[in-house]
Design an enzyme around this catalytic site. Structure first.
Site, PDB file in Angstrom:
ATOM      1  CD  GLN A  66       2.810 -12.362  -4.132  1.00 23.89           C
ATOM      2  OE1 GLN A  66       3.373 -13.015  -4.430  1.00 23.89           O
ATOM      3  NE2 GLN A  66       3.133 -11.757  -2.715  1.00 23.89           N
ATOM      4  CG  HIS A  89      -6.343 -12.862  -2.629  1.00 22.54           C
ATOM      5  ND1 HIS A  89      -6.456 -13.547  -1.397  1.00 22.54           N
ATOM      6  CD2 HIS A  89      -6.675 -11.527  -2.192  1.00 22.54           C
ATOM      7  CE1 HIS A  89      -7.075 -12.931  -0.378  1.00 22.54           C
ATOM      8  NE2 HIS A  89      -6.817 -11.482  -0.921  1.00 22.54           N
TER       9      HIS A  89
HETATM   10  N1  LIG Z   1       1.162  -7.860  -2.293  1.00 24.61           N
HETATM   11  C1  LIG Z   1       1.131  -8.943  -1.655  1.00 24.61           C
HETATM   12  O1  LIG Z   1       1.591  -8.735  -0.573  1.00 24.61           O
HETATM   13  C2  LIG Z   1       0.170 -10.001  -2.171  1.00 24.61           C
HETATM   14  C3  LIG Z   1       0.650 -11.148  -1.174  1.00 24.61           C
HETATM   15  C4  LIG Z   1      -0.133 -12.622  -1.483  1.00 24.61           C
HETATM   16  C5  LIG Z   1      -1.173 -12.375  -2.526  1.00 24.61           C
HETATM   17  N2  LIG Z   1      -1.383 -11.335  -3.292  1.00 24.61           N
HETATM   18  C6  LIG Z   1      -2.550 -11.381  -4.421  1.00 24.61           C
HETATM   19  O2  LIG Z   1      -1.521 -11.249  -5.625  1.00 24.61           O
HETATM   20  C7  LIG Z   1      -2.215 -10.656  -6.536  1.00 24.61           C
HETATM   21  C8  LIG Z   1      -1.499  -9.495  -7.266  1.00 24.61           C
HETATM   22  O3  LIG Z   1      -1.103  -8.565  -6.085  1.00 24.61           O
HETATM   23  P1  LIG Z   1       0.019  -7.740  -6.130  1.00 24.61           P
HETATM   24  O4  LIG Z   1      -0.014  -6.871  -4.929  1.00 24.61           O
HETATM   25  O5  LIG Z   1       1.290  -8.210  -6.894  1.00 24.61           O
HETATM   26  O6  LIG Z   1      -0.577  -6.536  -7.464  1.00 24.61           O
HETATM   27  P2  LIG Z   1      -0.984  -4.918  -7.390  1.00 24.61           P
HETATM   28  O7  LIG Z   1       0.178  -4.397  -7.029  1.00 24.61           O
HETATM   29  O8  LIG Z   1      -2.196  -4.689  -6.507  1.00 24.61           O
HETATM   30  O9  LIG Z   1      -1.277  -5.078  -8.833  1.00 24.61           O
HETATM   31  C9  LIG Z   1      -0.874  -4.314 -10.034  1.00 24.61           C
HETATM   32  C10 LIG Z   1      -0.899  -4.800 -11.274  1.00 24.61           C
HETATM   33  O10 LIG Z   1      -2.136  -4.752 -11.817  1.00 24.61           O
HETATM   34  C11 LIG Z   1      -2.114  -4.062 -13.078  1.00 24.61           C
HETATM   35  N3  LIG Z   1      -3.591  -3.178 -13.015  1.00 24.61           N
HETATM   36  C12 LIG Z   1      -3.874  -2.479 -12.272  1.00 24.61           C
HETATM   37  N4  LIG Z   1      -5.186  -2.097 -12.878  1.00 24.61           N
HETATM   38  C13 LIG Z   1      -5.164  -2.500 -14.069  1.00 24.61           C
HETATM   39  C14 LIG Z   1      -5.966  -2.638 -15.164  1.00 24.61           C
HETATM   40  N5  LIG Z   1      -7.051  -1.575 -15.245  1.00 24.61           N
HETATM   41  N6  LIG Z   1      -5.798  -3.244 -16.353  1.00 24.61           N
HETATM   42  C15 LIG Z   1      -4.472  -4.064 -16.436  1.00 24.61           C
HETATM   43  N7  LIG Z   1      -3.834  -3.833 -15.392  1.00 24.61           N
HETATM   44  C16 LIG Z   1      -3.941  -3.176 -14.283  1.00 24.61           C
HETATM   45  C17 LIG Z   1      -0.852  -3.165 -12.749  1.00 24.61           C
HETATM   46  O11 LIG Z   1      -0.414  -2.618 -14.115  1.00 24.61           O
HETATM   47  P3  LIG Z   1       0.223  -1.038 -14.242  1.00 24.61           P
HETATM   48  O12 LIG Z   1       1.302  -0.860 -13.753  1.00 24.61           O
HETATM   49  O13 LIG Z   1      -0.077  -1.004 -15.704  1.00 24.61           O
HETATM   50  O14 LIG Z   1      -1.031  -0.150 -13.537  1.00 24.61           O
HETATM   51  C18 LIG Z   1       0.093  -4.034 -12.030  1.00 24.61           C
HETATM   52  O15 LIG Z   1       0.816  -4.802 -12.925  1.00 24.61           O
HETATM   53  C19 LIG Z   1      -3.786 -10.340  -5.925  1.00 24.61           C
HETATM   54  O16 LIG Z   1      -4.693 -11.219  -6.238  1.00 24.61           O
HETATM   55  C20 LIG Z   1      -3.300 -10.075  -4.512  1.00 24.61           C
HETATM   56  O17 LIG Z   1      -4.103 -10.123  -3.657  1.00 24.61           O
HETATM   57  C21 LIG Z   1      -0.742  -9.798  -2.997  1.00 24.61           C
END
Ligand SMILES: NC(=O)c1ccc[n+]([C@@H]2O[C@H](COP(=O)([O-])OP(=O)(O)OC[C@H]3O[C@@H](n4cnc5c(N)ncnc54)[C@H](OP(=O)(O)O)[C@@H]3O)[C@@H](O)[C@H]2O)c1
Length: 403
Positions: free
Chosen positions: A95, A178
């Site tokens: 995202q 979310h």
């Molecule tokens: N993916 C989808 O299809 C989707 C759709 C709608 C809504 N959402 C929502 O959007 C939001 C983000 O989801 P996403 O799928 O884009 O993300 P994600 O891939 O689940 O999260 C990755 C991010 O979190 C960081 N991260 C993980 N552990 C960490 C920590 N301990 N400290 C600091 N950073 C950390 C990672 O950084 P590093 O690279 O440094 O580890 C990366 O930048 C969530 O709330 C999700 O529910 C997602």
């Protein structure tokens, strides 16, 4: 199901259109129209209308809802609306990538905050974000931001909250994609500050699609919600944010409804349920002496390449009507049996979402330091199931894969 086989041949152009992310809707509809003419003459398909732009009240099967859309927010209006803001986007996963690049292309002042030298830091640099200019470590980005977009993984949102919360000071806005963290605050411990607006925009799809649809000039469907409105302007801000990140249409919801429906849907028809149904059908065919290719074609290939795109384009009745009377008779007869068998499972699932069990499981699992490796092991097991190995061989025979 032999009934759909001739149709399947006629549908190949449509399947190709669906598979191609670069295809404009107009082309898709035209292709579907050609398929329709070739495949079936009896069903008059609904005409895909070009919507007139503007906020509109739409009658969804007897329920009237306001739908908001980007035509009310031309890019100049967006830029003016956010002219005094710095959007600090924390986390650069799927995202973060999609929303961040769309905001940047829309000319909004957006900066990224991620762990230095982690995967996301490197990904952001690859995408043209510049350290010290619009790419910072998390704390520095939050200190510069007026709108804090928390796009860390849901588990990381919970883990980092004790550190992040004191930085979300009065006057800032807190944004999520979310409802997970604030709604399940008893488990996540994400208790939002009481003196800031808290809003949500949740794209209905992967961040990759958020980006690709924006680049095609279309825009993804998203839901938006307000959790806390201290300025009286939170709703307008949520809509503007939704458009700025690349949404085409925005549907109003609450944080609770967004998170319940999302956790439920992905475990059900979108991912878990459909996989379970594919496996059950495939295994019975194999146990009854059918070959892997026959079982796969009858379970997955025909579904994804021929029939599901028709449901997506015109609805279930139209797909039924596009198949033989034999197929249609059986499908209509067996629908209630599947529905009756599955509804209790869906009710259990909804209970498990609502009472926090799914959240607890997700937090516990995804907070483990080796969660990525564990997922990879599970995905490897799925990859090696006979059904998906057969699928790989079937896909290899497609014309685009045999060149
Ligand atoms: N993916 C989808 O299809 C989707 C759709 C709608 C809504 N959402 C929502 O959007 C939001 C983000 O989801 P996403 O799928 O884009 O993300 P994600 O891939 O689940 O999260 C990755 C991010 O979190 C960081 N991260 C993980 N552990 C960490 C920590 N301990 N400290 C600091 N950073 C950390 C990672 O950084 P590093 O690279 O440094 O580890 C990366 O930048 C969530 O709330 C999700 O529910 C997602």
């Amino acid at each position: 199901m032999s009934a759909a086989r001739n149709l399947q041949k006629a549908l190949r152009p449509l399947a190709r259109q669906v598979a191609s992310p670069a295809v404009q809707r107009r082309t898709f509809v035209a292709a579907a129209g050609a398929v329709r003419a070739a495949a079936v003459s009896r069903a008059a398909a609904p005409v895909a209308k070009q919507q007139t732009r503007g906020v509109k009240t739409i009658d969804f099967a007897g329920h009237k809802e306001d739908v908001y859309e980007r035509a009310d927010w031309p890019v100049e209006k967006l830029q003016d609306y956010f002219k005094n803001d710095t959007l600090a986007l924390i986390g650069y996963g799927s995202q973060g990538h999609g929303q961040g690049l769309n905001l940047r292309d829309n000319g909004i002042n957006v900066i990224i905050g991620v762990r230095k030298d982690g995967k996301s830091w490197k990904d952001a640099i690859q995408d043209g974000w510049v350290p010290g200019k619009n790419l910072f470590e998390v704390d520095e980005a939050i200190s510069k931001g007026t709108i804090i977009m928390n796009l860390l993984s849901d588990a990381a949102q919970s883990e980092t909250w004790p550190h992040i919360k004191p930085q979300i000071t009065k006057g800032k806005t807190l944004y999520f994609s979310h409802g997970f963290s604030p709604v399940f605050k008893d488990l996540t411990k994400v208790e939002v500050p009481t003196d800031v607006d808290v809003i949500l925009c949740a794209p209905k799809g992967s961040g990759r699609t958020v980006r690709s649809l924006f680049k095609e000039g279309r825009g993804i469907n998203s839901s938006f919600a307000v959790y806390q409105d201290v300025t009286g302007k939170a709703k307008e801000k949520a809509i503007a944010m939704g458009v700025a990140i690349g949404s085409g249409y925005l549907y109003e919801t609450t944080f609770e409804k967004e998170v319940y429906s999302d956790l439920y849907g992905e475990r059900g028809c979108l991912m878990g349920g459909i996989h379970g149904m594919f496996l059950a059908q495939y295994e019975v065919l194999r146990e009854r002496g059918h070959s892997p290719s026959e079982a796969f074609n009858e379970t997955v290939e025909e579904a994804t390449q021929s029939l599901y795109p028709l449901i997506g384009a015109y609805g279930m009745d139209w797909m039924f009507d596009a198949c033989s009377t034999t197929a249609r008779r059986g499908a209509i007869d067996w629908t209630p049996k599947f529905k009756d068998a599955l509804k209790p499972v869906f009710n259990n699932l909804y209970d498990s979402v609502k009472d926090g069990s799914e959240t607890k499981r997700s937090l516990e699992y995804n907070s483990q330091p080796d969660y990525r490796e564990k997922y990879e092991k599970e995905l490897e097991e799925i990859r090696n199931l006979e059904i998906w190995r057969a699928g790989k061989a079937v896909r290899a025979l497609r014309p685009e894969n045999t060149k």
